[in-house]
Design a protein around this motif. Structure first.
Motif, PDB file in Angstrom:
ATOM      1  N   PRO A 182       0.820  -1.216   0.000  1.00 20.71           N
ATOM      2  CA  PRO A 182       0.000   0.000   0.000  1.00 20.71           C
ATOM      3  C   PRO A 182       0.854   1.266   0.000  1.00 20.71           C
ATOM      4  CG  PRO A 182      -0.090  -1.087   2.146  1.00 20.71           C
ATOM      5  CD  PRO A 182       0.686  -1.987   1.229  1.00 20.71           C
ATOM      6  N   LEU A 183       0.378   2.273  -0.701  1.00 18.18           N
ATOM      7  CA  LEU A 183       1.008   3.586  -0.717  1.00 18.18           C
ATOM      8  C   LEU A 183       0.596   4.300   0.564  1.00 18.18           C
ATOM      9  CD1 LEU A 183       2.736   5.412  -2.516  1.00 18.18           C
ATOM     10  CD2 LEU A 183       0.627   6.252  -3.537  1.00 18.18           C
ATOM     11  N   LEU A 184       1.564   4.837   1.323  1.00 23.85           N
ATOM     12  CA  LEU A 184       1.286   5.403   2.642  1.00 23.85           C
ATOM     13  C   LEU A 184       1.460   6.920   2.660  1.00 23.85           C
ATOM     14  CD1 LEU A 184       3.235   2.805   4.822  1.00 23.85           C
ATOM     15  CD2 LEU A 184       0.822   2.759   4.160  1.00 23.85           C
ATOM     16  N   THR A 185       0.748   7.572   3.587  1.00 20.75           N
ATOM     17  CA  THR A 185       0.922   9.000   3.826  1.00 20.75           C
ATOM     18  C   THR A 185       2.167   9.190   4.670  1.00 20.75           C
ATOM     19  OG1 THR A 185      -0.341   8.988   5.874  1.00 20.75           O
ATOM     20  CG2 THR A 185      -1.585   9.342   3.831  1.00 20.75           C
ATOM     21  N   MET A 186       2.552  10.451   4.915  1.00 21.52           N
ATOM     22  CA  MET A 186       3.706  10.745   5.765  1.00 21.52           C
ATOM     23  C   MET A 186       3.496  10.202   7.175  1.00 21.52           C
ATOM     24  SD  MET A 186       5.978  12.284   3.929  1.00 21.52           S
ATOM     25  CE  MET A 186       7.025  13.266   4.965  1.00 21.52           C
ATOM     26  N   GLY A 187       2.234  10.100   7.622  1.00 20.15           N
ATOM     27  CA  GLY A 187       1.926   9.581   8.948  1.00 20.15           C
ATOM     28  C   GLY A 187       1.843   8.059   9.011  1.00 20.15           C
ATOM     29  N   GLY A 188       1.955   7.390   7.856  1.00 17.36           N
ATOM     30  CA  GLY A 188       1.937   5.930   7.836  1.00 17.36           C
ATOM     31  C   GLY A 188       0.583   5.318   7.541  1.00 17.36           C
ATOM     32  N   ALA A 189      -0.440   6.132   7.326  1.00 17.23           N
ATOM     33  CA  ALA A 189      -1.773   5.617   7.001  1.00 17.23           C
ATOM     34  C   ALA A 189      -1.855   5.334   5.504  1.00 17.23           C
ATOM     35  CB  ALA A 189      -2.835   6.627   7.400  1.00 17.23           C
ATOM     36  N   PRO A 190      -2.567   4.273   5.111  1.00 20.72           N
ATOM     37  CA  PRO A 190      -2.676   3.975   3.682  1.00 20.72           C
ATOM     38  C   PRO A 190      -3.503   5.041   2.958  1.00 20.72           C
ATOM     39  CG  PRO A 190      -3.901   2.367   4.988  1.00 20.72           C
ATOM     40  CD  PRO A 190      -3.207   3.264   5.940  1.00 20.72           C
ATOM     41  N   LEU A 191      -3.062   5.408   1.745  1.00 20.36           N
ATOM     42  CA  LEU A 191      -3.840   6.305   0.893  1.00 20.36           C
ATOM     43  C   LEU A 191      -4.978   5.514   0.270  1.00 20.36           C
ATOM     44  CD1 LEU A 191      -1.122   8.365  -1.006  1.00 20.36           C
ATOM     45  CD2 LEU A 191      -2.745   9.215   0.678  1.00 20.36           C
ATOM     46  N   LEU A 192      -6.173   6.092   0.266  1.00 19.95           N
ATOM     47  CA  LEU A 192      -7.355   5.398  -0.244  1.00 19.95           C
ATOM     48  C   LEU A 192      -7.968   6.168  -1.408  1.00 19.95           C
ATOM     49  CD1 LEU A 192      -9.057   4.609   3.194  1.00 19.95           C
ATOM     50  CD2 LEU A 192      -7.478   3.156   1.894  1.00 19.95           C
ATOM     51  N   THR A 193      -8.635   5.439  -2.289  1.00 21.60           N
ATOM     52  CA  THR A 193      -9.410   6.076  -3.352  1.00 21.60           C
ATOM     53  C   THR A 193     -10.692   6.623  -2.735  1.00 21.60           C
ATOM     54  OG1 THR A 193     -10.637   4.078  -3.915  1.00 21.60           O
ATOM     55  CG2 THR A 193      -8.527   4.418  -5.055  1.00 21.60           C
ATOM     56  N   THR A 194     -11.480   7.336  -3.534  1.00 21.27           N
ATOM     57  CA  THR A 194     -12.751   7.856  -3.024  1.00 21.27           C
ATOM     58  C   THR A 194     -13.699   6.730  -2.627  1.00 21.27           C
ATOM     59  OG1 THR A 194     -13.564   8.022  -5.282  1.00 21.27           O
ATOM     60  CG2 THR A 194     -12.637  10.019  -4.311  1.00 21.27           C
ATOM     61  N   GLY A 195     -13.488   5.537  -3.164  1.00 19.97           N
ATOM     62  CA  GLY A 195     -14.295   4.370  -2.812  1.00 19.97           C
ATOM     63  C   GLY A 195     -13.760   3.607  -1.612  1.00 19.97           C
ATOM     64  N   GLY A 196     -12.653   4.093  -1.015  1.00 19.83           N
ATOM     65  CA  GLY A 196     -12.090   3.434   0.159  1.00 19.83           C
ATOM     66  C   GLY A 196     -11.125   2.306  -0.143  1.00 19.83           C
ATOM     67  N   VAL A 197     -10.730   2.139  -1.387  1.00 16.38           N
ATOM     68  CA  VAL A 197      -9.806   1.073  -1.785  1.00 16.38           C
ATOM     69  C   VAL A 197      -8.376   1.602  -1.665  1.00 16.38           C
ATOM     70  CG1 VAL A 197      -9.110  -0.450  -3.678  1.00 16.38           C
ATOM     71  CG2 VAL A 197     -11.520   0.146  -3.373  1.00 16.38           C
ATOM     72  N   PRO A 198      -7.468   0.847  -1.023  1.00 18.85           N
ATOM     73  CA  PRO A 198      -6.080   1.315  -0.896  1.00 18.85           C
ATOM     74  C   PRO A 198      -5.378   1.415  -2.249  1.00 18.85           C
ATOM     75  CG  PRO A 198      -6.473  -0.615   0.500  1.00 18.85           C
ATOM     76  CD  PRO A 198      -7.689  -0.419  -0.331  1.00 18.85           C
ATOM     77  N   LEU A 199      -4.555   2.452  -2.407  1.00 25.87           N
ATOM     78  CA  LEU A 199      -3.695   2.578  -3.582  1.00 25.87           C
ATOM     79  C   LEU A 199      -2.454   1.728  -3.350  1.00 25.87           C
ATOM     80  CD1 LEU A 199      -3.908   6.418  -4.168  1.00 25.87           C
ATOM     81  CD2 LEU A 199      -4.990   4.640  -5.519  1.00 25.87           C
ATOM     82  N   LEU A 200      -2.063   0.941  -4.355  1.00 25.68           N
ATOM     83  CA  LEU A 200      -0.932   0.023  -4.216  1.00 25.68           C
ATOM     84  C   LEU A 200       0.228   0.458  -5.094  1.00 25.68           C
ATOM     85  CD1 LEU A 200      -2.855  -3.371  -4.324  1.00 25.68           C
ATOM     86  CD2 LEU A 200      -2.264  -1.986  -2.326  1.00 25.68           C
ATOM     87  N   LEU A 201       1.446   0.187  -4.622  1.00 26.24           N
ATOM     88  CA  LEU A 201       2.648   0.461  -5.400  1.00 26.24           C
ATOM     89  C   LEU A 201       2.760  -0.524  -6.554  1.00 26.24           C
ATOM     90  CD1 LEU A 201       5.259   0.940  -2.546  1.00 26.24           C
ATOM     91  CD2 LEU A 201       4.391   2.703  -4.053  1.00 26.24           C
ATOM     92  N   ALA A 202       3.256  -0.062  -7.676  1.00 29.72           N
ATOM     93  CA  ALA A 202       3.578  -0.918  -8.807  1.00 29.72           C
ATOM     94  C   ALA A 202       5.070  -0.728  -9.062  1.00 29.72           C
ATOM     95  CB  ALA A 202       2.766  -0.541 -10.030  1.00 29.72           C
ATOM     96  N   ALA A 203       5.872  -1.619  -8.506  1.00 31.32           N
ATOM     97  CA  ALA A 203       7.329  -1.512  -8.601  1.00 31.32           C
ATOM     98  C   ALA A 203       7.869  -2.634  -9.471  1.00 31.32           C
ATOM     99  CB  ALA A 203       7.951  -1.576  -7.213  1.00 31.32           C
ATOM    100  N   THR A 204       8.767  -2.269 -10.387  1.00 28.20           N
ATOM    101  CA  THR A 204       9.370  -3.267 -11.272  1.00 28.20           C
ATOM    102  C   THR A 204      10.885  -3.213 -11.173  1.00 28.20           C
ATOM    103  OG1 THR A 204       9.348  -1.722 -13.121  1.00 28.20           O
ATOM    104  CG2 THR A 204       7.467  -3.197 -12.931  1.00 28.20           C
ATOM    105  N   GLN A 205      11.511  -4.277 -11.656  1.00 27.23           N
ATOM    106  CA  GLN A 205      12.966  -4.373 -11.731  1.00 27.23           C
ATOM    107  C   GLN A 205      13.334  -4.665 -13.177  1.00 27.23           C
ATOM    108  OE1 GLN A 205      13.581  -7.694  -9.068  1.00 27.23           O
ATOM    109  NE2 GLN A 205      14.136  -6.348  -7.398  1.00 27.23           N
TER     110      GLN A 205
END
Length: 61
Positions: A10-33
């Motif tokens: 999950p993508l987090l705020t500076m305070g450590g809380a997960p960022l949510l969409t307007t529907g309450g779904v957490p935003l997730l990182l998409a990291a590649t190598q």
């Protein structure tokens, strides 16, 4: 290829809380190598499927 250490977290705020969409779904990182094959793949028939085994090297960023 997906980075197994970060992809899907999950993508987090500076305070450590997960960022949510307007529907309450957490935003997730998409990291590649960036990877490269270090050897030619080995293919093996496996019934009606094929099994492929290969070695990868993670490239520096």
């Amino acid at each position: 290829m997906p980075d197994p250490s970060r992809d899907g977290l999950p993508l987090l705020t500076m305070g450590g809380a997960p960022l949510l969409t307007t529907g309450g779904v957490p935003l997730l990182l998409a990291a590649t190598q960036l990877c490269t094959m270090t050897e030619m793949p080995v293919e093996s028939p496996y019934g009606v499927r094929w099994q492929v085994q290969l070695s990868l090297a993670i490239m520096p960023v």
